[in-house]
Design an enzyme around this catalytic site. Structure first.
Site, PDB file in Angstrom:
ATOM      1  CB  SER A 129       0.076  -5.224   7.344  1.00 21.23           C
ATOM      2  OG  SER A 129       0.655  -4.532   8.417  1.00 21.23           O
TER       3      SER A 129
ATOM      4  CE  LYS B 272       0.833   1.209   4.544  1.00 20.55           C
ATOM      5  NZ  LYS B 272       1.638   2.373   4.916  1.00 20.55           N
TER       6      LYS B 272
ATOM      7  CB  VAL C 181      11.603  -5.818   4.755  1.00 16.51           C
ATOM      8  CG1 VAL C 181      11.511  -6.026   6.265  1.00 16.51           C
ATOM      9  CG2 VAL C 181      11.226  -7.110   4.040  1.00 16.51           C
ATOM     10  CB  ALA C 182      11.463  -1.994   7.836  1.00 14.62           C
ATOM     11  N   GLY C 183       9.565  -0.674   4.924  1.00 15.70           N
ATOM     12  CA  GLY C 183       9.610   0.414   3.946  1.00 15.70           C
ATOM     13  C   GLY C 183       8.409   1.325   4.001  1.00 15.70           C
ATOM     14  N   GLY C 184       7.513   1.124   4.968  1.00 12.21           N
ATOM     15  CA  GLY C 184       6.294   1.939   5.022  1.00 12.21           C
ATOM     16  C   GLY C 184       5.267   1.491   3.997  1.00 12.21           C
ATOM     17  CG  MET C 185       6.050   0.547   0.769  1.00  9.93           C
ATOM     18  SD  MET C 185       6.687   0.303  -0.856  1.00  9.93           S
ATOM     19  CE  MET C 185       5.228   0.680  -1.781  1.00  9.93           C
TER      20      MET C 185
ATOM     21  CG  ASP D 132      -0.847  -0.291   8.126  1.00 14.10           C
ATOM     22  OD1 ASP D 132      -1.652   0.603   8.455  1.00 14.10           O
ATOM     23  OD2 ASP D 132       0.362  -0.074   7.926  1.00 14.10           O
TER      24      ASP D 132
HETATM   25  P1  ATP Z   1       4.040  -0.436   7.958  1.00 18.90           P
HETATM   26  O1  ATP Z   1       3.930   0.321   6.681  1.00 18.90           O
HETATM   27  O2  ATP Z   1       2.794  -1.265   8.281  1.00 18.90           O
HETATM   28  O3  ATP Z   1       4.557   0.341   9.121  1.00 18.90           O
HETATM   29  P2  ATP Z   1       6.489  -1.549   7.068  1.00 18.90           P
HETATM   30  O4  ATP Z   1       6.282  -1.810   5.610  1.00 18.90           O
HETATM   31  O5  ATP Z   1       7.231  -0.321   7.433  1.00 18.90           O
HETATM   32  O6  ATP Z   1       5.086  -1.592   7.751  1.00 18.90           O
HETATM   33  P3  ATP Z   1       7.164  -4.305   7.430  1.00 18.90           P
HETATM   34  O7  ATP Z   1       7.713  -4.618   6.094  1.00 18.90           O
HETATM   35  O8  ATP Z   1       5.825  -4.842   7.738  1.00 18.90           O
HETATM   36  O9  ATP Z   1       7.201  -2.736   7.737  1.00 18.90           O
HETATM   37  O10 ATP Z   1       8.267  -4.802   8.479  1.00 18.90           O
HETATM   38  C1  ATP Z   1       8.491  -4.212   9.736  1.00 18.90           C
HETATM   39  C2  ATP Z   1       9.229  -5.247  10.597  1.00 18.90           C
HETATM   40  O11 ATP Z   1       8.319  -6.309  10.884  1.00 18.90           O
HETATM   41  C3  ATP Z   1      10.411  -5.896   9.891  1.00 18.90           C
HETATM   42  O12 ATP Z   1      11.570  -5.249  10.210  1.00 18.90           O
HETATM   43  C4  ATP Z   1      10.375  -7.343  10.360  1.00 18.90           C
HETATM   44  O13 ATP Z   1      11.281  -7.576  11.399  1.00 18.90           O
HETATM   45  C5  ATP Z   1       8.977  -7.562  10.929  1.00 18.90           C
HETATM   46  N1  ATP Z   1       8.155  -8.529  10.185  1.00 18.90           N
HETATM   47  C6  ATP Z   1       7.290  -9.374  10.731  1.00 18.90           C
HETATM   48  N2  ATP Z   1       6.655 -10.107   9.820  1.00 18.90           N
HETATM   49  C7  ATP Z   1       7.116  -9.723   8.629  1.00 18.90           C
HETATM   50  C8  ATP Z   1       6.825 -10.130   7.280  1.00 18.90           C
HETATM   51  N3  ATP Z   1       5.932 -11.097   7.014  1.00 18.90           N
HETATM   52  N4  ATP Z   1       7.454  -9.498   6.279  1.00 18.90           N
HETATM   53  C9  ATP Z   1       8.338  -8.503   6.561  1.00 18.90           C
HETATM   54  N5  ATP Z   1       8.675  -8.109   7.808  1.00 18.90           N
HETATM   55  C10 ATP Z   1       8.059  -8.691   8.840  1.00 18.90           C
END
Ligand code: ATP
Length: 305
Positions: free
Chosen positions: A110, A13, A102-106, A143
């Site tokens: 979730s 997203k 990963v941990a990219g705000g996308m 999310d």
């Molecule tokens: P949001 O936009 O919801 O804040 P995000 O995109 O910034 O999320 P995620 O990619 O969901 O962050 O990952 C955040 C952290 O969650 C990662 O650093 C990882 O350790 C943990 N994590 C748990 N489950 C997963 C998964 N299925 N995929 C990726 N990371 C995961």
């Protein structure tokens, strides 16, 4: 019951608007956000495993490096929650093919959790409605419910109380990715620190954005993109300000940090402009890697069973 297993495709997203209210007494911020699901996908596969083998998780894909494979992974937590609620076996082999940063705000984690809910509903023929799946999803994170339905939606409360948004047209995005993520709690903490002296109003959905989406007016949507976490993300990662500036200089209709960052999302007029911007960003040297996507797309959906 499917014996072969189920594969679900689940999207990333972007937040077209992210309005963050004051810090509540529960330690959370009230937010108003407009989500759009975009065409970067993780594939979640679930198969039955041998009796008493428990839930195992394996990973592949461009962005799977460093993702936890234990109970910290939202996909495993989703499987356990579904098993507990509907008295299902936890002898399951889950595989995530990850393309979402990963941990990219996308919302990659979730998205995977939503994928597991949809996959287990199908694998065990539970027969849940979308609303029922969203209610379960809300127990796993703010999310997660949106990733079940996808499309375009307004999220209120913690972002988990969804209302479908009227949106027409297709929107084209160029995403500037960072190899190192930003922690969502750290970005909220920085936002609180930066706003400590300010009176913060309750968050409200932007009428201008909603009208622009209804009119399929990409220019106006580009101008209406807002994110209250952007300054905080740029404060923790100053290079993001430069990335935003370079994209705007190269003609993006709008530029925004996605959610808590560090991905920067650029809205462009069409696929060709997206390709031009992707090339320009890469050549500028300020961006590690780029991806292109369009939205809105569907939420977590069974693609094979
Ligand atoms: P949001 O936009 O919801 O804040 P995000 O995109 O910034 O999320 P995620 O990619 O969901 O962050 O990952 C955040 C952290 O969650 C990662 O650093 C990882 O350790 C943990 N994590 C748990 N489950 C997963 C998964 N299925 N995929 C990726 N990371 C995961």
């Amino acid at each position: 019951m499917s014996t072969r297993g189920v594969i679900v495709r689940t999207p990333a997203k972007v937040n077209l608007q992210l309005a963050v209210g004051p810090l509540g007494s529960d330690g959370f911020h009230e937010v108003t956000t407009v989500f759009q699901a975009i065409s970067l996908f993780d594939d979640v596969s679930i198969k039955f495993a041998k009796e008493n083998s428990g839930t195992t998780l394996t990973l592949s894909g461009a962005t799977s490096n460093g993702v936890p494979v234990d109970d910290e992974n939202l996909a495993i937590r989703a499987a356990k929650l579904m098993a507990e609620k509907f008295e299902l076996t936890t002898d399951l082999a889950i595989h995530l093919k990850k393309e979402i940063p990963v941990a990219g705000g996308m919302a990659g984690g979730s998205a995977d959790a939503a994928g597991v809910i949809v996959a287990m509903d199908s694998l065990f023929e539970v027969g849940l409605s979308r609303d029922e799946m969203e209610a379960i999803a809300a127990q796993l994170g703010s999310d997660v419910p949106f990733m079940i339905s996808g499309g375009t939606a307004i999220g209120q409360g913690h972002g988990d109380q969804l209302t479908a948004a009227l949106s027409r047209g297709t929107y084209h995005w160029v995403l500037a990715l960072s190899s190192v993520g930003l922690s969502t709690p750290a970005v909220y903490g920085e936002c609180d620190r930066m706003r400590a002296e300010l009176e913060i109003a309750p968050p409200q959905v932007s009428d201008v954005l909603m009208q622009s989406l209804l009119a399929a007016d990409a220019d106006a949507v580009g101008r209406a993109l807002t994110n209250d976490l952007q300054n905080a993300a740029c404060s923790l990662r100053p290079a993001l300000s430069l990335v935003l500036e370079v994209g705007r200089d190269y003609g993006a209709l709008g530029a925004i940090v996605s959610g808590s960052g560090p991905t920067v999302a650029f809205l462009v007029a069409d696929e060709d402009s997206g390709l031009d911007l992707a090339v320009a960003l890469t050549a500028s040297g300020v961006v590690g890697s780029v991806a292109r996507a369009h939205g809105p797309v569907h939420g977590a959906k069974v693609i094979s069973n």
